[in-house]
Design an enzyme around this catalytic site. Structure first.
Site, mmCIF file in Angstrom:
data_model
loop_
_atom_site.group_PDB
_atom_site.id
_atom_site.type_symbol
_atom_site.label_atom_id
_atom_site.label_comp_id
_atom_site.label_asym_id
_atom_site.label_seq_id
_atom_site.Cartn_x
_atom_site.Cartn_y
_atom_site.Cartn_z
ATOM 1 N N LYS A 161 -80.556 6.794 -68.824
ATOM 2 C CA LYS A 161 -79.490 5.969 -68.246
ATOM 3 C C LYS A 161 -78.113 6.477 -68.683
ATOM 4 O O LYS A 161 -77.086 5.967 -68.268
ATOM 5 C CB LYS A 161 -79.629 4.512 -68.716
ATOM 6 C CG LYS A 161 -80.760 3.738 -68.082
ATOM 7 C CD LYS A 161 -80.646 2.208 -68.211
ATOM 8 C CE LYS A 161 -80.685 1.610 -69.511
ATOM 9 N NZ LYS A 161 -80.905 0.151 -69.554
ATOM 10 N N LYS B 219 -76.997 6.097 -71.688
ATOM 11 C CA LYS B 219 -76.449 5.092 -72.614
ATOM 12 C C LYS B 219 -76.838 5.464 -74.043
ATOM 13 O O LYS B 219 -78.017 5.609 -74.349
ATOM 14 C CB LYS B 219 -77.059 3.717 -72.294
ATOM 15 C CG LYS B 219 -76.260 2.906 -71.301
ATOM 16 C CD LYS B 219 -76.718 1.440 -71.321
ATOM 17 C CE LYS B 219 -75.569 0.556 -70.915
ATOM 18 N NZ LYS B 219 -75.869 -0.861 -70.921
HETATM 19 N N1 C2G Z 1 -74.797 -9.111 -69.201
HETATM 20 C C1 C2G Z 1 -74.091 -10.261 -68.866
HETATM 21 N N2 C2G Z 1 -72.838 -10.430 -69.330
HETATM 22 C C2 C2G Z 1 -72.262 -9.487 -70.120
HETATM 23 C C3 C2G Z 1 -72.981 -8.327 -70.483
HETATM 24 C C4 C2G Z 1 -74.267 -8.154 -69.999
HETATM 25 O O1 C2G Z 1 -74.590 -11.135 -68.127
HETATM 26 N N3 C2G Z 1 -70.999 -9.690 -70.570
HETATM 27 C C5 C2G Z 1 -76.151 -8.960 -68.675
HETATM 28 C C6 C2G Z 1 -76.294 -7.745 -67.775
HETATM 29 O O2 C2G Z 1 -75.848 -8.044 -66.465
HETATM 30 C C7 C2G Z 1 -77.808 -7.507 -67.825
HETATM 31 C C8 C2G Z 1 -78.170 -7.966 -69.239
HETATM 32 O O3 C2G Z 1 -77.070 -8.752 -69.729
HETATM 33 O O4 C2G Z 1 -78.475 -8.320 -66.871
HETATM 34 C C9 C2G Z 1 -78.401 -6.801 -70.171
HETATM 35 O O5 C2G Z 1 -77.231 -6.007 -70.146
HETATM 36 P P1 C2G Z 1 -77.329 -4.535 -70.765
HETATM 37 O O6 C2G Z 1 -77.965 -4.611 -72.098
HETATM 38 O O7 C2G Z 1 -76.006 -3.860 -70.614
HETATM 39 O O8 C2G Z 1 -78.411 -3.858 -69.784
HETATM 40 P P2 C2G Z 1 -78.207 -2.638 -68.790
HETATM 41 O O9 C2G Z 1 -77.774 -1.461 -69.570
HETATM 42 O O10 C2G Z 1 -77.389 -3.147 -67.679
HETATM 43 O O11 C2G Z 1 -79.712 -2.319 -68.357
HETATM 44 O O12 C2G Z 1 -83.258 -1.637 -65.341
HETATM 45 C C10 C2G Z 1 -82.120 -2.426 -65.626
HETATM 46 C C11 C2G Z 1 -81.420 -1.917 -66.865
HETATM 47 O O13 C2G Z 1 -82.316 -1.854 -67.964
HETATM 48 C C12 C2G Z 1 -80.270 -2.833 -67.221
#
Ligand code: C2G
Length: 129
Positions: A44, A46
């Site tokens: 990803k 990340k």
């Molecule tokens: N999230 C949120 N509000 C934030 C930050 C994150 O609602 N201020 C939500 C994101 O939208 C996501 C979840 O928290 O639904 C996890 O966010 P991340 O850990 O950043 O996940 P991500 O890297 O987006 O990975 O296959 C899907 C991926 O694994 C998602």
């Protein structure tokens, strides 16, 4: 028994993560959370501050979470939905529209992101790389 699933990295666990897990659980009775492995995060693009074993342990300890599974690929969602008898797939609104193809297998719900907080912001504020 409504079963819900959501996916994420959950690095440097913060209130935005807690809010989405809380609200995902409120949509059903059982919440499965797929936590991105370090290997998948590399795909990803990340870089995580916290290793996957610790990110999984933290998510597992959240009272809204019933089960944690590893997320190792973009392609596993359909299989996860089938294998875990999922009724509702939930993601934050930053993913709006990206997973509509899962509508064939379960309800797809995008919940509003929590404003003002993100792992990237935390890293910047702490001057982490
Ligand atoms: N999230 C949120 N509000 C934030 C930050 C994150 O609602 N201020 C939500 C994101 O939208 C996501 C979840 O928290 O639904 C996890 O966010 P991340 O850990 O950043 O996940 P991500 O890297 O987006 O990975 O296959 C899907 C991926 O694994 C998602």
């Amino acid at each position: 028994m409504k079963r819900v699933i959501t996916y994420g990295t959950f690095d440097l666990f913060h209130i935005g993560h807690l809010n989405i897990l809380k609200r995902a659980k409120e949509l059903g009775d059982y919440l499965v959370v797929a936590v991105s492995s370090d290997a998948f995060n590399a795909i990803k693009g990340k870089k995580c501050a916290i290793p996957d074993s610790e990110r999984m342990a933290i998510v597992e300890a959240i009272k809204y979470v019933d089960e944690v599974i590893p997320e190792n690929s973009w392609e596993q969602k359909i299989n996860d939905i089938k294998e875990h008898n999922i009724d509702i797939f939930v993601m934050g609104s930053d993913w709006e529209g990206k997973f509509d193809y899962l509508n064939e297998y379960c309800e797809v719900v995008y919940l509003p992101r929590t404003d003002g907080i993100s792992t990237t912001k935390i890293k910047k504020d702490l001057k982490l790389k």
